[in-house]
Design an enzyme around this catalytic site. Structure first.
Site, mmCIF file in Angstrom:
data_model
loop_
_atom_site.group_PDB
_atom_site.id
_atom_site.type_symbol
_atom_site.label_atom_id
_atom_site.label_comp_id
_atom_site.label_asym_id
_atom_site.label_seq_id
_atom_site.Cartn_x
_atom_site.Cartn_y
_atom_site.Cartn_z
ATOM 1 N N ASP A 6 0.820 -1.216 0.000
ATOM 2 C CA ASP A 6 0.000 0.000 0.000
ATOM 3 C C ASP A 6 0.854 1.266 0.000
ATOM 4 O O ASP A 6 2.059 1.221 0.252
ATOM 5 C CB ASP A 6 -0.968 0.002 1.198
ATOM 6 N N GLU B 56 -10.003 -2.041 4.928
ATOM 7 C CA GLU B 56 -10.595 -1.674 6.217
ATOM 8 C C GLU B 56 -11.872 -2.468 6.477
ATOM 9 O O GLU B 56 -12.590 -2.821 5.535
ATOM 10 C CB GLU B 56 -10.944 -0.179 6.201
ATOM 11 N N HIS C 233 -7.660 -5.045 9.942
ATOM 12 C CA HIS C 233 -7.375 -4.713 8.544
ATOM 13 C C HIS C 233 -6.079 -5.374 8.069
ATOM 14 O O HIS C 233 -5.196 -5.707 8.859
ATOM 15 C CB HIS C 233 -7.380 -3.195 8.293
ATOM 16 N N ASN D 46 -7.855 -3.421 14.211
ATOM 17 C CA ASN D 46 -9.252 -3.582 13.793
ATOM 18 C C ASN D 46 -9.414 -4.709 12.762
ATOM 19 O O ASN D 46 -10.466 -4.842 12.152
ATOM 20 C CB ASN D 46 -9.802 -2.260 13.230
HETATM 21 C C1 F6R Z 1 1.160 -1.502 6.099
HETATM 22 C C2 F6R Z 1 0.010 -2.381 6.216
HETATM 23 C C3 F6R Z 1 -0.873 -2.328 7.420
HETATM 24 C C4 F6R Z 1 -0.117 -2.726 8.692
HETATM 25 C C5 F6R Z 1 -1.041 -2.718 9.898
HETATM 26 C C6 F6R Z 1 -0.296 -2.988 11.191
HETATM 27 O O1 F6R Z 1 1.804 -1.692 4.866
HETATM 28 O O2 F6R Z 1 -0.233 -3.154 5.344
HETATM 29 O O3 F6R Z 1 -1.981 -3.168 7.242
HETATM 30 O O4 F6R Z 1 0.413 -4.012 8.531
HETATM 31 O O5 F6R Z 1 -1.670 -1.477 10.003
HETATM 32 O O6 F6R Z 1 0.576 -1.924 11.424
HETATM 33 P P1 F6R Z 1 1.647 -1.981 12.592
HETATM 34 O O7 F6R Z 1 2.614 -3.034 12.219
HETATM 35 O O8 F6R Z 1 2.258 -0.605 12.610
HETATM 36 O O9 F6R Z 1 0.903 -2.299 13.846
#
Ligand code: F6R
Length: 243
Positions: free
Chosen positions: A67, A143, A138, A136
């Protein structure tokens, strides 16, 4: 799903670094799918260290990240592209030509999403997709909601996800873009193998829902249950609700 639980995130990072380094050594033209975020940071550090210790050759590896924020590119400090350049690509000597990335500054965002899926297909598909998970549930920026968009798409970020990303923008929520581009669950599930990483107690509920809960768009990670080769690398806290 195959679940591995480690005492602490350092042990998880070391095991995963060994796994990925072994893969690249055995198959130099591996195609990797990569996440940003806090969770993979210790892993990226250990992978760089292990790679240097072994003299691993990364010149044939291809990478695709999950992303990117709309409006940001490689030159922007908050961009995921910049994050990856600093933590992994530059330290491993991975050249720009080996890197696939969604371009958050593309003029036509829909066309950019289609281009990205075509680029992954042209590279032969993703051999190993690494994922983090949001508290959450995702995955990427898919989302929770009433529906999921399966292909790679433009996303309007939830307040909670914007808040979780403020740390990459000096803690200033107002600077976090409101939209992102994200690989969709269909693109993610086309990967030949998936490893999901989760550390910390704040991920325990999402991990439980992803692994034990029903398939639901309310927990995008639950769709990983559809994939035949998914492993979870968890620390003890993230695994605490799996019993
Ligand atoms: C980022 C991504 C997000 C993160 C998720 C967890 O490229 O794909 O889905 O993996 O938000 O983020 P952290 O590791 O910061 O808790």
């Amino acid at each position: 799903m195959h679940i591995s639980v480690f005492d602490h995130e350092g042990a998880l990072a070391a095991a995963l670094a060994t796994r990925v380094a072994d893969l690249v050594a055995a198959r130099p033209a591996t195609v990797l799918g990569l996440p940003t975020g806090r969770t993979p940071l210790p892993f990226y550090e250990q992978l760089v260290a292990l790679s240097r210790a072994r003299g691993l050759d990364w010149s044939e590896v291809r990478t695709f990240n999950l992303d990117e924020f709309v409006g940001l590119g490689a030159g922007d400090p908050g961009s995921y592209r910049r994050f990856m350049e600093e933590r992994l690509f530059a330290p491993l000597g991975i050249a720009p030509g080996q890197v696939g990335f969604l371009d958050g500054r593309a003029g036509d965002l829909e066309a950019e999403c289609a281009r990205y899926e075509a680029a992954i297909a042209a590279a032969g598909g993703i051999d190993l997709q690494l994922l983090g998970i949001g508290a959450n549930g995702h995955i990427g920026f898919n989302e929770p909601g009433d529906h999921l968009e399966a292909p790679t798409h433009v996303v309007t970020l939830l307040a909670r996800s914007r808040a979780a990303n403020a740390l990459w923008f000096g803690g200033e929520l107002a600077r976090v873009p409101g939209q992102a581009l994200s690989m969709g669950m269909a693109a993610i599930l086309r990967s030949r193998e998936i490893i999901l990483l989760a550390t910390g107690a704040e991920k325990a509920e999402a991990v439980q829902a992803a692994v034990r809960g029903p398939l639901t768009t309310r927990v995008p990670a639950s769709f990983l249950q559809l994939h035949p080769r998914v492993s979870l690398f968890l620390d003890a806290e993230a695994a605490e609700r799996l019993g």
